[in-house]
Scaffold this active site. Sequence first.
Site, PDB file in Angstrom:
ATOM      1  N   GLU A   1     -41.014  14.092 -21.641  1.00 12.71           N
ATOM      2  CA  GLU A   1     -40.492  12.783 -22.250  1.00 12.71           C
ATOM      3  C   GLU A   1     -40.615  11.807 -21.149  1.00 12.71           C
ATOM      4  O   GLU A   1     -40.331  11.737 -20.256  1.00 12.71           O
ATOM      5  CB  GLU A   1     -38.953  13.096 -22.785  1.00 12.71           C
TER       6      GLU A   1
ATOM      7  N   GLY B   1     -35.396  11.555 -32.836  1.00 20.97           N
ATOM      8  CA  GLY B   1     -34.419  10.783 -33.459  1.00 20.97           C
ATOM      9  C   GLY B   1     -34.987  10.020 -34.518  1.00 20.97           C
ATOM     10  O   GLY B   1     -34.863   8.876 -34.860  1.00 20.97           O
TER      11      GLY B   1
ATOM     12  N   SER C   1     -34.505  10.742 -37.807  1.00 22.99           N
ATOM     13  CA  SER C   1     -33.789  10.863 -39.101  1.00 22.99           C
ATOM     14  C   SER C   1     -33.882   9.511 -39.954  1.00 22.99           C
ATOM     15  O   SER C   1     -33.477   8.349 -39.385  1.00 22.99           O
ATOM     16  CB  SER C   1     -32.618  11.482 -39.174  1.00 22.99           C
TER      17      SER C   1
ATOM     18  N   ASP D   1     -35.173  22.493 -27.675  1.00 25.50           N
ATOM     19  CA  ASP D   1     -35.050  20.982 -27.764  1.00 25.50           C
ATOM     20  C   ASP D   1     -34.204  20.291 -26.666  1.00 25.50           C
ATOM     21  O   ASP D   1     -33.127  20.993 -26.068  1.00 25.50           O
ATOM     22  CB  ASP D   1     -34.070  20.767 -29.233  1.00 25.50           C
TER      23      ASP D   1
END
Length: 311
Positions: A134, A214, A216, A82
């Site tokens: 990304e 991101g 959650s 990650d």
Amino acid sequence: MALVTTKEMFKKAYDGGYAIGAFNVNNMEIIQGITEAAMEEKAPLILQVSSGARKYAKHVYLMKLIEAAIADTGLPIAVHLDHGDDFEICKSCIDGGFTSVMIDGSKHSFEDNIKLTKQVVDYAHAKGVTVEGELGKLAGIEDDVNVSAEDAQYTNPSEVEEFVEKTGVDSLAIAIGTSHGAFKFKPGQNPHLRFDILEEIEKRLPNFPIVLHGASSVIPEFVAKVNQYGGKMPDAIGIPEEMLRQAAKSSVCKINIDSDLRLAMTASVREHFAVHPDHFDPRQYLTPARAAIKEMVKRKLVNVLGCNGKA
Ligand code: G3H
Ligand code: 13P
Ligand code: ZN
């Protein structure tokens, strides 16, 4: 079943209109909680390791624990780096048996991001490892990076084709309003995702797997539980589960979740000590903590990702 790459997983997820959960792991209880949930729900799984997790637990311990989880559950599991920051950490993880890596060049210029990402892709593909790149910057806190809301930038759809074509990445993480950590929106702010940007990206990248970091939801009852038992978490707000459910049905094939597991585990440990202040055997509080991780992961697999029954 052995470790798998994300290639086949993403193809099935794309065609099936669901997403794979990518959960961050740091120790045995977290790995067991996640994999037990996935086994019971028959879900394919990505276990991801940040550079901080690697420093905390050591590469070899996490790798051996994940191998043990595969032997125990028989599930298809991908082990993924990650937020790889540079070529060296990606190489080290590839050489050390990871089946997928992320090279996060989002802090660099577009040209330098392409150069760095391509270098990782060339090395990874020669060894049969998949790569996530990304484009766009998420707000929030990761290991060594703290991107303020002002510096965060949505992904520019006009850049995605060139990026994918020139780098050869297997999946692309985009910024459409998600952010890392437990404080994604300010009180009074309306949580929202830019589905219009996602649609523009999908038009330009047909049949291509998209990743959301991101993601959650920072579920209020868990924040309340942490605070009920002595915690002090101010105004934590996440991405509503309904929006993630919508994203999972689109080209989004991988959804990253860490903070919700941290919250579930911490709420459980705090409650345990409030109820049993005399306990001091770690197994007494880590047993319910592991069960809390498992319940949270099941909730995600079934209610958000839709990947239950797909292993
Ligand atoms: O995106 C970051 C993940 O939540 C991992 O967090 O870097 O503190 O291990 P960490
Ligand atoms: P959360 O902080 O929203 O759980 O995001 C985790 C993540 O994106 C890991 O890469
Ligand atoms: Zn992330």
